[in-house]
Design a protein around this motif. Structure first.
Motif, PDB file in Angstrom:
ATOM      1  N   ALA A  91       0.923  -1.167  -0.167  1.00 36.55           N
ATOM      2  CA  ALA A  91       0.079   0.050   0.072  1.00 36.55           C
ATOM      3  C   ALA A  91       0.839   1.412   0.171  1.00 36.55           C
ATOM      4  O   ALA A  91       0.691   2.484  -0.807  1.00 36.55           O
ATOM      5  N   SER A  92       1.965   1.097   0.854  1.00 34.78           N
ATOM      6  CA  SER A  92       2.917   2.459   0.818  1.00 34.78           C
ATOM      7  C   SER A  92       3.539   2.589  -0.678  1.00 34.78           C
ATOM      8  O   SER A  92       3.760   3.784  -1.082  1.00 34.78           O
ATOM      9  N   LEU A  93       3.854   1.393  -1.111  1.00 28.39           N
ATOM     10  CA  LEU A  93       4.815   1.576  -2.529  1.00 28.39           C
ATOM     11  C   LEU A  93       3.304   2.118  -3.476  1.00 28.39           C
ATOM     12  O   LEU A  93       3.873   2.965  -4.506  1.00 28.39           O
ATOM     13  N   GLU A  94       2.376   1.676  -3.608  1.00 22.22           N
ATOM     14  CA  GLU A  94       1.131   2.267  -4.422  1.00 22.22           C
ATOM     15  C   GLU A  94       0.955   3.731  -4.033  1.00 22.22           C
ATOM     16  O   GLU A  94       0.893   4.497  -5.319  1.00 22.22           O
ATOM     17  N   ARG A  95       1.038   4.250  -2.931  1.00 17.81           N
ATOM     18  CA  ARG A  95       1.010   5.670  -2.462  1.00 17.81           C
ATOM     19  C   ARG A  95       2.182   6.489  -3.185  1.00 17.81           C
ATOM     20  O   ARG A  95       2.105   7.679  -3.479  1.00 17.81           O
ATOM     21  N   ALA A  96       3.203   5.942  -2.940  1.00 18.96           N
ATOM     22  CA  ALA A  96       4.490   6.598  -3.432  1.00 18.96           C
ATOM     23  C   ALA A  96       4.452   6.536  -5.193  1.00 18.96           C
ATOM     24  O   ALA A  96       4.821   7.554  -5.625  1.00 18.96           O
ATOM     25  N   LEU A  97       3.932   5.587  -5.678  1.00 18.20           N
ATOM     26  CA  LEU A  97       3.749   5.857  -7.151  1.00 18.20           C
ATOM     27  C   LEU A  97       2.624   6.687  -7.487  1.00 18.20           C
ATOM     28  O   LEU A  97       2.998   7.727  -8.491  1.00 18.20           O
ATOM     29  N   GLU A  98       1.694   6.809  -6.715  1.00 19.98           N
ATOM     30  CA  GLU A  98       0.739   7.843  -7.212  1.00 19.98           C
ATOM     31  C   GLU A  98       1.052   9.215  -6.606  1.00 19.98           C
ATOM     32  O   GLU A  98       0.707  10.132  -7.434  1.00 19.98           O
ATOM     33  N   SER A  99       1.816   9.667  -5.881  1.00 21.50           N
ATOM     34  CA  SER A  99       2.299  10.914  -5.504  1.00 21.50           C
ATOM     35  C   SER A  99       3.624  11.028  -6.178  1.00 21.50           C
ATOM     36  O   SER A  99       4.343  12.154  -5.774  1.00 21.50           O
ATOM     37  N   ASP A 100       4.021  10.162  -7.205  1.00 19.89           N
ATOM     38  CA  ASP A 100       5.250  10.581  -7.964  1.00 19.89           C
ATOM     39  C   ASP A 100       6.433  10.721  -7.064  1.00 19.89           C
ATOM     40  O   ASP A 100       7.328  11.628  -7.290  1.00 19.89           O
ATOM     41  N   GLU A 101       6.806   9.828  -6.157  1.00 20.43           N
ATOM     42  CA  GLU A 101       7.976   9.765  -5.494  1.00 20.43           C
ATOM     43  C   GLU A 101       9.035   9.631  -6.345  1.00 20.43           C
ATOM     44  O   GLU A 101       8.934   9.095  -7.500  1.00 20.43           O
TER      45      GLU A 101
ATOM     46  N   ILE B  87      11.273   4.521  -4.524  1.00 18.64           N
ATOM     47  CA  ILE B  87      10.248   3.500  -5.271  1.00 18.64           C
ATOM     48  C   ILE B  87      11.041   2.273  -5.245  1.00 18.64           C
ATOM     49  O   ILE B  87      10.638   1.123  -4.765  1.00 18.64           O
ATOM     50  N   LEU B  88      12.375   2.017  -5.608  1.00 17.52           N
ATOM     51  CA  LEU B  88      13.094   1.147  -5.816  1.00 17.52           C
ATOM     52  C   LEU B  88      13.248   0.249  -4.541  1.00 17.52           C
ATOM     53  O   LEU B  88      13.309  -0.797  -4.224  1.00 17.52           O
ATOM     54  N   GLN B  89      13.585   1.283  -3.439  1.00 15.48           N
ATOM     55  CA  GLN B  89      13.767   0.692  -2.082  1.00 15.48           C
ATOM     56  C   GLN B  89      12.643   0.193  -1.697  1.00 15.48           C
ATOM     57  O   GLN B  89      12.899  -0.720  -0.857  1.00 15.48           O
ATOM     58  N   GLN B  90      11.309   0.568  -1.662  1.00 17.03           N
ATOM     59  CA  GLN B  90      10.387  -0.073  -1.271  1.00 17.03           C
ATOM     60  C   GLN B  90       9.954  -1.281  -1.929  1.00 17.03           C
ATOM     61  O   GLN B  90       9.394  -2.139  -1.267  1.00 17.03           O
ATOM     62  N   ALA B  91      10.115  -1.428  -3.192  1.00 13.97           N
ATOM     63  CA  ALA B  91      10.190  -2.549  -3.948  1.00 13.97           C
ATOM     64  C   ALA B  91      11.156  -3.723  -3.486  1.00 13.97           C
ATOM     65  O   ALA B  91      10.485  -4.834  -3.337  1.00 13.97           O
ATOM     66  N   ALA B  92      12.211  -3.196  -3.313  1.00 13.73           N
ATOM     67  CA  ALA B  92      13.272  -4.260  -2.450  1.00 13.73           C
ATOM     68  C   ALA B  92      12.872  -4.672  -1.374  1.00 13.73           C
ATOM     69  O   ALA B  92      12.982  -5.816  -0.759  1.00 13.73           O
TER      70      ALA B  92
END
Length: 88
Positions: free
Chosen positions: A23-33, A38-43
Motif C-alpha cells: 500500500a505504501s508503494l502504491e501511494r509512493a507511485l501515485e504521488s510521483d515519489e 520506489i526502488l527501495q520500497q520494492a526491494a
C-alpha cells in the motif's frame, strides 16, 4: 495440525506487514515519489515476501518431510541453509 495453523498468528502478521508495504508503494507511485524511494520500497517488499516464503518452506520441511525422523531433520539442515541464503 498443519504448520500454517500452528503459526497462523505469525504468518498473518507477516502478510499484513507486506500488505502495508505494498500500500505504501502504491501511494509512493501515485504521488510521483522519486525512483530511489520506489526502488527501495520494492526491494523491501521482495525481502519480506522471501522471508515469508523461507518460513513457510522451513516449516513445511520440518512438519511434512522430516516429521518424527531425527536423521531426516539433520539431513535437511544443509538444504534449509541453502534455501535461507537463496531466499535472502
Amino acid at each position: 495440525m498443519s504448520h500454517t495453523v500452528q503459526n497462523k498468528k505469525s504468518l498473518i502478521t507477516r502478510v499484513r506487514r507486506i500488505s502495508g508495504q505494498v500500500a505504501s508503494l502504491e501511494r509512493a507511485l501515485e504521488s510521483d515519489e522519486g525512483c530511489d524511494a520506489i526502488l527501495q520500497q520494492a526491494a523491501s517488499i521482495r525481502g519480506a515476501v522471501q522471508g515469508l516464503m523461507s518460513q513457510l518452506l522451513e516449516d513445511h520441511l520440518r512438519e511434512h518431510v522430516a516429521a518424527s525422523n531425527p536423521k531426516a531433520m539433520r539431513d535437511l539442515e544443509p538444504v534449509m541453509a541453502v534455501l535461507r541464503s537463496y531466499l535472502r
